[in-house]
Motif scaffolding. Structure first.
Motif, PDB file in Angstrom:
ATOM      1  N   ASN A 176      49.242  28.807  32.023  1.00  0.00           N
ATOM      2  CA  ASN A 176      49.263  30.246  32.280  1.00  0.00           C
ATOM      3  C   ASN A 176      47.824  30.720  32.426  1.00  0.00           C
ATOM      4  O   ASN A 176      46.980  30.417  31.586  1.00  0.00           O
ATOM      5  CB  ASN A 176      49.946  30.995  31.146  1.00  0.00           C
ATOM      6  N   ILE A 177      47.544  31.476  33.478  1.00  0.00           N
ATOM      7  CA  ILE A 177      46.189  31.926  33.787  1.00  0.00           C
ATOM      8  C   ILE A 177      46.124  33.441  33.705  1.00  0.00           C
ATOM      9  O   ILE A 177      47.024  34.146  34.159  1.00  0.00           O
ATOM     10  CB  ILE A 177      45.789  31.486  35.221  1.00  0.00           C
ATOM     11  N   SER A 178      45.025  33.946  33.152  1.00  0.00           N
ATOM     12  CA  SER A 178      44.750  35.373  33.119  1.00  0.00           C
ATOM     13  C   SER A 178      43.402  35.623  33.788  1.00  0.00           C
ATOM     14  O   SER A 178      42.432  34.915  33.520  1.00  0.00           O
ATOM     15  CB  SER A 178      44.721  35.866  31.674  1.00  0.00           C
ATOM     16  N   ILE A 179      43.357  36.608  34.657  1.00  0.00           N
ATOM     17  CA  ILE A 179      42.102  36.992  35.308  1.00  0.00           C
ATOM     18  C   ILE A 179      41.683  38.335  34.727  1.00  0.00           C
ATOM     19  O   ILE A 179      42.444  39.304  34.775  1.00  0.00           O
ATOM     20  CB  ILE A 179      42.269  37.117  36.827  1.00  0.00           C
ATOM     21  N   ILE A 180      40.494  38.381  34.163  1.00  0.00           N
ATOM     22  CA  ILE A 180      39.929  39.623  33.626  1.00  0.00           C
ATOM     23  C   ILE A 180      38.584  39.804  34.309  1.00  0.00           C
ATOM     24  O   ILE A 180      37.685  38.980  34.153  1.00  0.00           O
ATOM     25  CB  ILE A 180      39.766  39.545  32.098  1.00  0.00           C
ATOM     26  N   TRP A 181      38.426  40.882  35.074  1.00  0.00           N
ATOM     27  CA  TRP A 181      37.293  41.026  35.962  1.00  0.00           C
ATOM     28  C   TRP A 181      36.607  42.370  35.767  1.00  0.00           C
ATOM     29  O   TRP A 181      37.218  43.422  35.931  1.00  0.00           O
ATOM     30  CB  TRP A 181      37.791  40.897  37.388  1.00  0.00           C
ATOM     31  N   ASP A 182      35.320  42.349  35.443  1.00  0.00           N
ATOM     32  CA  ASP A 182      34.493  43.551  35.355  1.00  0.00           C
ATOM     33  C   ASP A 182      33.881  43.768  36.740  1.00  0.00           C
ATOM     34  O   ASP A 182      32.855  43.187  37.071  1.00  0.00           O
ATOM     35  CB  ASP A 182      33.417  43.372  34.291  1.00  0.00           C
ATOM     36  N   SER A 205      48.624  37.334  34.252  1.00  0.00           N
ATOM     37  CA  SER A 205      47.979  38.617  34.006  1.00  0.00           C
ATOM     38  C   SER A 205      46.703  38.685  34.836  1.00  0.00           C
ATOM     39  O   SER A 205      45.960  37.715  34.910  1.00  0.00           O
ATOM     40  CB  SER A 205      47.643  38.758  32.517  1.00  0.00           C
ATOM     41  N   ALA A 206      46.474  39.846  35.445  1.00  0.00           N
ATOM     42  CA  ALA A 206      45.250  40.054  36.215  1.00  0.00           C
ATOM     43  C   ALA A 206      44.830  41.507  36.042  1.00  0.00           C
ATOM     44  O   ALA A 206      45.588  42.428  36.372  1.00  0.00           O
ATOM     45  CB  ALA A 206      45.476  39.722  37.677  1.00  0.00           C
ATOM     46  N   GLN A 252      48.724  42.237  42.633  1.00  0.00           N
ATOM     47  CA  GLN A 252      49.300  42.739  41.380  1.00  0.00           C
ATOM     48  C   GLN A 252      48.284  42.887  40.254  1.00  0.00           C
ATOM     49  O   GLN A 252      48.624  42.739  39.081  1.00  0.00           O
ATOM     50  CB  GLN A 252      50.480  41.865  40.913  1.00  0.00           C
ATOM     51  N   PHE A 253      47.018  43.138  40.573  1.00  0.00           N
ATOM     52  CA  PHE A 253      46.026  43.410  39.544  1.00  0.00           C
ATOM     53  C   PHE A 253      46.322  44.754  38.909  1.00  0.00           C
ATOM     54  O   PHE A 253      46.697  45.714  39.605  1.00  0.00           O
ATOM     55  CB  PHE A 253      44.611  43.461  40.142  1.00  0.00           C
ATOM     56  N   TYR A 254      46.130  44.844  37.610  1.00  0.00           N
ATOM     57  CA  TYR A 254      46.217  46.108  36.901  1.00  0.00           C
ATOM     58  C   TYR A 254      44.817  46.699  36.914  1.00  0.00           C
ATOM     59  O   TYR A 254      43.867  46.063  36.429  1.00  0.00           O
ATOM     60  CB  TYR A 254      46.710  45.874  35.463  1.00  0.00           C
TER      61      TYR A 254
END
Length: 65
Positions: A3-9, A38-39, A61-63
């Motif tokens: 499972n991968i999560s992308i968290i981007w500033d 999750s993104a 589908q990025f939040y």
């Protein structure tokens, strides 16, 4: 499969020229690693330079935070 999560500033790591190809490549890379569960992308979305990017991120589908 992981499972991968992308968290981007976005304000500190912005694609050069607000290039949507960068976002496409990032998403493809993450999907090759596993299932993106999750993104999230953090930025001041009222800023004009993030408008085009917001549209591309929503496509994946990025939040937007």
């Amino acid at each position: 499969m992981a499972n991968i999560s992308i968290i981007w500033d976005m304000e500190n790591v912005t694609p050069p020229g607000n290039n949507s190809l960068f976002i496409d490549s990032l998403q493809e890379y993450a999907e090759n690693l596993g299932r993106v569960v999750s993104a999230k992308a953090y930025a001041d979305w009222s800023a004009p330079n993030f408008t085009k990017l917001a549209f591309q991120l929503k496509k994946y589908q990025f939040y937007l935070v």
